[in-house]
Design an enzyme around this catalytic site. Structure first.
Site, short mmCIF file in Angstrom:
data_model
loop_
_atom_site.label_atom_id
_atom_site.label_comp_id
_atom_site.label_asym_id
_atom_site.label_seq_id
_atom_site.Cartn_x
_atom_site.Cartn_y
_atom_site.Cartn_z
CG LEU A 287 57.34 38.23 64.10
CD1 LEU A 287 56.60 39.56 64.20
CD2 LEU A 287 57.83 37.99 62.68
CD GLU A 288 59.27 36.52 71.97
OE1 GLU A 288 60.35 35.89 72.01
OE2 GLU A 288 58.99 37.47 72.74
CG LEU A 289 63.41 34.65 65.58
CD1 LEU A 289 64.89 34.78 65.22
CD2 LEU A 289 62.57 34.56 64.32
#
Length: 325
Positions: A287-289
């Protein structure tokens, strides 16, 4: 009267939209979150919620800084959440420490998190590894060992500005260190601020530590948090249960508002989730914030928006994996 109404409106607006209103928490939006700040927060969290937490040092970095893992819950089964594979992505450590504290508070007081019952942690625990790469975080923030400063500048293409630093303390990109597809991973041919995959998989001490830990706890699923781009990567290799993992990835996308993505060629293989999926045949997600930032850390002001998006991610995955046992 107009003044009173105006300031009353501002107060009400702030109260309604501030994060976790009405409750004083330990972990805050600390800019430049470091291993020292993490340890201070962890000490206070353990003091308050220690009956529901287990804290374990799983290894050390190249420069002998501790790598911590924290277990929330009593469940024998578990999921694993990892932050800060990359130095400039320390906002992932902030996020995971916020999640740890908020979840621990809900679990201790038997409160729901969204629509999810926190008692799920009696069945499926969550292991948090908030900062896998403390050396890289320090370097990115300009905290360089004096005797090695010249080497770091060389690895940083001659620049004394380390805001773009991703690697660990010896110029190895930790998320290019896992064996699945490692031989085909392109990148720098020598130690660098990013992209150097090392001479062989599992070379970096930090990766050795997390691999040993995964072998020990055998989690049902894992998430590696990175930044940036507000994307979810979920697909790798032939061992994957595509139907199951696509279902989970779609639900995570609904919770966060992130898009499902396929990694670019230069980032395909060599990563933690690639290895976890191929080695264990279990679901794993990157998951890329935050919205996209160039080669630097996302600003800390982005934290609470990303917390809002990710508030249910951990408890959702624990609840869902309980159904797959």
């Amino acid at each position: 009267m107009r003044v009173v109404v105006k300031y009353g409106f501002i107060f009400i607006f702030f109260f309604l939209f501030m994060p976790d209103q009405g409750r004083a928490y330990i972990v805050d939006a600390v800019d430049g979150y470091t291993i020292e700040q993490l340890e201070a927060d962890l000490k206070d969290i353990h003091k308050q919620y220690g009956n529901n937490l287990s804290v374990k040092q799983i290894g050390t970095s190249h420069f002998h800084q501790p790598i911590w893992a924290i277990k929330l819950g009593e469940g024998e089964e578990s999921i694993l959440l990892i932050g800060a594979h990359h130095g400039r992505e320390w906002i992932t450590s902030n996020l995971l420490m916020v999640m740890l504290e908020r979840y621990a508070d809900a679990y201790q007081h038997k409160k729901k998190i969204g629509k999810f019952d926190s008692n799920i942690f009696d069945k499926v625990s969550i292991w948090f590894v908030p900062m896998l790469n403390p050396d890289g975080v320090d370097i990115q923030q300009g905290k360089l060992p004096v005797q090695n400063k010249r080497d770091f500048i060389f690895m940083n293409d001659g620049s004394p500005n380390f805001k773009r630093w991703k690697a660990n303390g010896i110029g190895i990109d930790l998320n290019r260190q896992y064996p699945s597809g490692w031989q085909d991973v392109p990148g720098s041919p020598f130690p660098s601020y990013k992209g150097y995959k090392g001479k062989q998989p599992f070379e970096a001490k930090e990766v050795q530590a997390v691999v040993r830990f995964v072998e020990e706890i055998n989690p049902m699923s894992a998430i590696a948090y990175h930044s940036s781009g507000q994307e979810i990567f979920w697909q790798y290799g032939a061992r994957q249960n595509i139907v199951r993992d696509y279902f989970l990835a779609t639900k995570l996308a609904e919770l966060t508002g992130y898009s499902l993505s396929i990694p670019p060629e230069e980032a395909n293989g060599g990563g933690f989730t690639d290895w976890f999926i191929e080695e264990y045949g279990k679901p794993a997600f990157t998951l890329e914030l935050t919205d996209f930032h160039q080669e630097s850390n996302p600003p800390i002001r982005k934290l609470w928006e990303e917390w809002r998006r990710n508030r249910l991610v951990g408890i959702y995955l624990a609840s869902e994996m309980a159904n797959w046992r």
